[in-house]
Scaffold this motif. Structure first.
Motif, PDB file in Angstrom:
ATOM      1  N   GLY A 289      96.281  64.330 -77.883  1.00  0.00           N
ATOM      2  CA  GLY A 289      96.763  64.881 -76.621  1.00  0.00           C
ATOM      3  C   GLY A 289      97.644  63.965 -75.813  1.00  0.00           C
ATOM      4  N   ASN A 290      98.233  62.901 -76.414  1.00  0.00           N
ATOM      5  CA  ASN A 290      99.082  61.957 -75.690  1.00  0.00           C
ATOM      6  C   ASN A 290     100.518  62.016 -76.230  1.00  0.00           C
ATOM      7  OD1 ASN A 290      96.881  60.726 -74.177  1.00  0.00           O
ATOM      8  ND2 ASN A 290      96.250  59.873 -76.168  1.00  0.00           N
ATOM      9  N   VAL A 291     101.465  61.886 -75.313  1.00  0.00           N
ATOM     10  CA  VAL A 291     102.871  61.773 -75.721  1.00  0.00           C
ATOM     11  C   VAL A 291     103.108  60.343 -76.212  1.00  0.00           C
ATOM     12  CG1 VAL A 291     105.263  61.913 -74.970  1.00  0.00           C
ATOM     13  CG2 VAL A 291     103.575  63.524 -74.064  1.00  0.00           C
ATOM     14  N   VAL A 292     103.726  60.215 -77.393  1.00  0.00           N
ATOM     15  CA  VAL A 292     103.910  58.907 -77.992  1.00  0.00           C
ATOM     16  C   VAL A 292     105.301  58.829 -78.632  1.00  0.00           C
ATOM     17  CG1 VAL A 292     102.861  59.641 -80.190  1.00  0.00           C
ATOM     18  CG2 VAL A 292     102.932  57.213 -79.600  1.00  0.00           C
ATOM     19  N   SER A 293     105.929  57.628 -78.578  1.00  0.00           N
ATOM     20  CA  SER A 293     107.229  57.392 -79.240  1.00  0.00           C
ATOM     21  C   SER A 293     107.205  55.991 -79.829  1.00  0.00           C
ATOM     22  CB  SER A 293     108.382  57.543 -78.257  1.00  0.00           C
ATOM     23  OG  SER A 293     108.310  56.555 -77.236  1.00  0.00           O
ATOM     24  N   ARG A 294     107.907  55.858 -80.969  1.00  0.00           N
ATOM     25  CA  ARG A 294     107.927  54.555 -81.641  1.00  0.00           C
ATOM     26  C   ARG A 294     109.166  54.480 -82.526  1.00  0.00           C
ATOM     27  NH1 ARG A 294     102.740  53.204 -84.976  1.00  0.00           N
ATOM     28  NH2 ARG A 294     101.893  53.582 -82.881  1.00  0.00           N
TER      29      ARG A 294
ATOM     30  N   SER B 130     109.773  66.986 -75.769  1.00  0.00           N
ATOM     31  CA  SER B 130     108.836  67.671 -74.872  1.00  0.00           C
ATOM     32  C   SER B 130     109.317  69.095 -74.574  1.00  0.00           C
ATOM     33  CB  SER B 130     108.664  66.879 -73.575  1.00  0.00           C
ATOM     34  OG  SER B 130     108.103  65.612 -73.836  1.00  0.00           O
ATOM     35  N   ASP B 131     110.634  69.273 -74.368  1.00  0.00           N
ATOM     36  CA  ASP B 131     111.177  70.616 -74.123  1.00  0.00           C
ATOM     37  C   ASP B 131     110.963  71.513 -75.336  1.00  0.00           C
ATOM     38  OD1 ASP B 131     111.922  69.822 -71.620  1.00  0.00           O
ATOM     39  OD2 ASP B 131     114.048  69.469 -72.141  1.00  0.00           O
ATOM     40  N   ASN B 132     111.219  70.965 -76.518  1.00  0.00           N
ATOM     41  CA  ASN B 132     111.013  71.763 -77.730  1.00  0.00           C
ATOM     42  C   ASN B 132     109.530  72.086 -77.921  1.00  0.00           C
ATOM     43  OD1 ASN B 132     113.732  71.817 -78.356  1.00  0.00           O
ATOM     44  ND2 ASN B 132     113.623  70.003 -79.698  1.00  0.00           N
ATOM     45  N   ALA B 133     108.666  71.123 -77.595  1.00  0.00           N
ATOM     46  CA  ALA B 133     107.234  71.384 -77.703  1.00  0.00           C
ATOM     47  C   ALA B 133     106.805  72.476 -76.732  1.00  0.00           C
ATOM     48  CB  ALA B 133     106.455  70.093 -77.447  1.00  0.00           C
ATOM     49  N   ALA B 134     107.397  72.468 -75.517  1.00  0.00           N
ATOM     50  CA  ALA B 134     107.069  73.512 -74.543  1.00  0.00           C
ATOM     51  C   ALA B 134     107.516  74.886 -75.047  1.00  0.00           C
ATOM     52  CB  ALA B 134     107.724  73.191 -73.204  1.00  0.00           C
ATOM     53  N   ALA B 135     108.697  74.933 -75.686  1.00  0.00           N
ATOM     54  CA  ALA B 135     109.171  76.202 -76.238  1.00  0.00           C
ATOM     55  C   ALA B 135     108.237  76.698 -77.330  1.00  0.00           C
ATOM     56  CB  ALA B 135     110.586  76.026 -76.774  1.00  0.00           C
ATOM     57  N   LEU B 136     107.771  75.788 -78.177  1.00  0.00           N
ATOM     58  CA  LEU B 136     106.820  76.173 -79.220  1.00  0.00           C
ATOM     59  C   LEU B 136     105.505  76.649 -78.624  1.00  0.00           C
ATOM     60  CD1 LEU B 136     107.355  73.337 -81.882  1.00  0.00           C
ATOM     61  CD2 LEU B 136     107.933  75.756 -82.126  1.00  0.00           C
ATOM     62  N   ARG B 137     105.069  75.968 -77.554  1.00  0.00           N
ATOM     63  CA  ARG B 137     103.807  76.329 -76.928  1.00  0.00           C
ATOM     64  C   ARG B 137     103.841  77.778 -76.421  1.00  0.00           C
ATOM     65  NH1 ARG B 137     103.885  72.951 -72.966  1.00  0.00           N
ATOM     66  NH2 ARG B 137     103.070  71.214 -74.204  1.00  0.00           N
ATOM     67  N   TYR B 138     104.952  78.134 -75.782  1.00  0.00           N
ATOM     68  CA  TYR B 138     105.056  79.499 -75.265  1.00  0.00           C
ATOM     69  C   TYR B 138     105.239  80.494 -76.390  1.00  0.00           C
ATOM     70  CZ  TYR B 138     105.186  78.058 -70.396  1.00  0.00           C
ATOM     71  OH  TYR B 138     104.849  77.559 -69.169  1.00  0.00           O
TER      72      TYR B 138
END
Length: 458
Positions: free
Chosen positions: A121-126, A40-48
């Motif tokens: 649009g959902n956070v998912v892990s498996r 999620s942190d890496n995704a936030a960095a990519l988003r910005y």
């Protein structure tokens, strides 16, 4: 002991299962949470990096109609992926503007439904396997619909940790069960030690050691039983000693009139030719009964001597010579066969007692079993094996123990003429020499008495 072991095993197993469940769930949850947070942190960095500051959404507008962020000009997704901070992720992939961008890993390794869930649009892990290795795949949306960032995190270290934990818990359960067995054995040994001592002393009394006593009279649990047992054993010892003294006194008192009667009978038999024919048969019957009476008195003296505690005297005896002399003298002919390897065998023995054993067995065969077929001496068993064969009908299996009791006669063996003490004396004397005696069937018919004694080569 088994109860302690099983209790320890059950308790340790329950504790191990509970510990495994709690710890494994905690570690898995921590790993999932950590992987989702990092992704999620890496995704936030990519988003910005991709969109700059997101366009704020007007709360008055209908949900789903907010303006989507606009991509920043001159920014390439691969540059952003390369600029992400180092983590334990084994692969980083971005689905942006209908294109895949990846540093490592292949999008085809991700489950299609996991990709679709993230794109929605959902956070998912498996937990999945990639190239045979367990990994945790995580997908996080990056802002606009149908765009998401994916990472997978290796689980090998966590699985190794859980495997070590599992092996440790299994080993602990086994060790606890073994400790429980050891504690149970110790506890049972301590608890049953007085009973084991009681069994040992009772067995000693049963084998004729009447002075054996229990030393547990002060035990708070078994003191009463020990005192009762000791009193019973002491009373039995006094009774046996009194009976032995009585038998010895009676036998001694009978010797004088017996000798007078035997001498008188011998004198009468010497003048048998002068007796009337009608008197000769009663005289012969009287002579036979006097001979039986003589043997009974001698046997009673022997038994009373043993019961009175006569310890005898031990000396080194050459077994072959003693058996040959005693057996041949009793049978009145040569009946002994000695194997060459038994010629040199010796034994610390009471010579009188051992001679009596051989003489009684041969006399028993001669008088009550159709004659002695032979006496054998050979090495084996406890050291030396002595066999005495007879020509009688044999001894039934149910009588083979009874005939060694005092005044015991086999009901089916045809040995009812004896006084019933000869074989009892044999058994006592063999036991005194720490040997064994048994009866079997002789090949070809008849009985075979087998005596084993602890002899050794001279």
């Amino acid at each position: 002991m088994l109860a302690y072991g099983l209790l320890a095993l059950v308790l340790s197993t329950v504790l191990a299962v509970v510990t495994w469940g709690v710890v494994s769930d905690y570690l898995n949850n921590q790993r999932d949470s950590s992987a989702v947070t990092i992704t999620s942190d890496n995704a936030a960095a990519l988003r910005y990096g991709l969109f700059g500051v997101p366009v704020p959404c007007n709360p008055a507008r209908v949900r789903g109609e907010c303006d989507s962020p606009q991509a920043a000009d001159g920014v390439h997704p691969m540059d952003l992926l390369n600029s992400l901070p180092s983590t334990d992720a084994a692969a980083s992939m971005l689905y942006f503007e209908k294109h895949w961008y990846a540093l490592t890993g292949k999008p085809s390794d991700l489950p299609p439904d996991l990709i679709q869930t993230a794109l929605d649009g959902n956070v998912v892990s498996r937990r999945v396997e990639v190239s045979g290795q367990p990994v945790l795949a995580v997908g996080v949306p990056v802002g606009r619909p149908n765009e998401a960032f994916f990472e997978w995190h290796p689980l090998t270290a966590l699985d190794n940790t859980l495997l070590r934990l599992k092996l440790t818990l299994i080993a602990a359960a086994i060790a606890t069960a073994l400790v429980g067995l050891a504690v149970g054995r110790l506890a049972s040994t301590l608890a049953l030690r007085p009973l084991a001592e009681l069994t040992r002393v009772a067995d000693a009394v049963a084998r004729g050691k009447l002075d054996a006593r229990l030393l547990a009279e002060e035990d708070r649990d078994l003191g009463g039983l020990a005192r009762s047992f000791n009193q019973t054993a002491a009373a039995l010892e006094r009774r046996v000693a009194a009976d032995a003294r009585f038998a010895g006194d009676v036998s001694h008192e009978l010797r004088t009139p017996l000798m007078t009667m035997l001498n008188s009978m011998q004198l009468i038999q010497n003048h048998r030719a002068e007796l009337p024919a009608a008197v000769r048969e009663p005289v012969e019957l009287l002579g036979d009964d006097l001979d039986r009476f003589r043997r009974l008195v001698i046997d009673l003296l022997e038994i009373s001597r043993d019961d009175g505690g006569d310890r005898g005297s031990r000396e080194i005896v050459r077994i072959a010579d003693l058996v040959r002399a005693a057996a041949d003298a009793t049978a009145g002919r040569e009946v002994t066969t000695v194997e060459p390897e038994a010629e040199g065998l010796t034994l610390q023995a009471d010579k009188r007692r051992l001679e009596r054993v051989i003489a009684n067995l041969v006399e028993n065969a001669e008088d009550h079993a159709g004659g002695c077929k032979g006496v054998g001496v050979e090495a084996g068993g406890l050291g030396v094996i002595i066999t005495v064969d007879d020509a009688g009908p044999g001894i039934a299996a149910e009588d083979r123990t009874r005939i060694f009791e005092r005044f015991g006669r086999g009901e089916t063996s045809g040995r009812g003429r004896g006084v019933g003490l000869g074989l009892a004396i044999v058994a006592r004397h063999v036991q005194w020499h720490h040997g064994t005696i048994q009866v079997t069937t002789r090949p070809g018919g008849g009985a075979r008495f087998i005596v084993e004694l602890p002899a050794k080569s001279s």
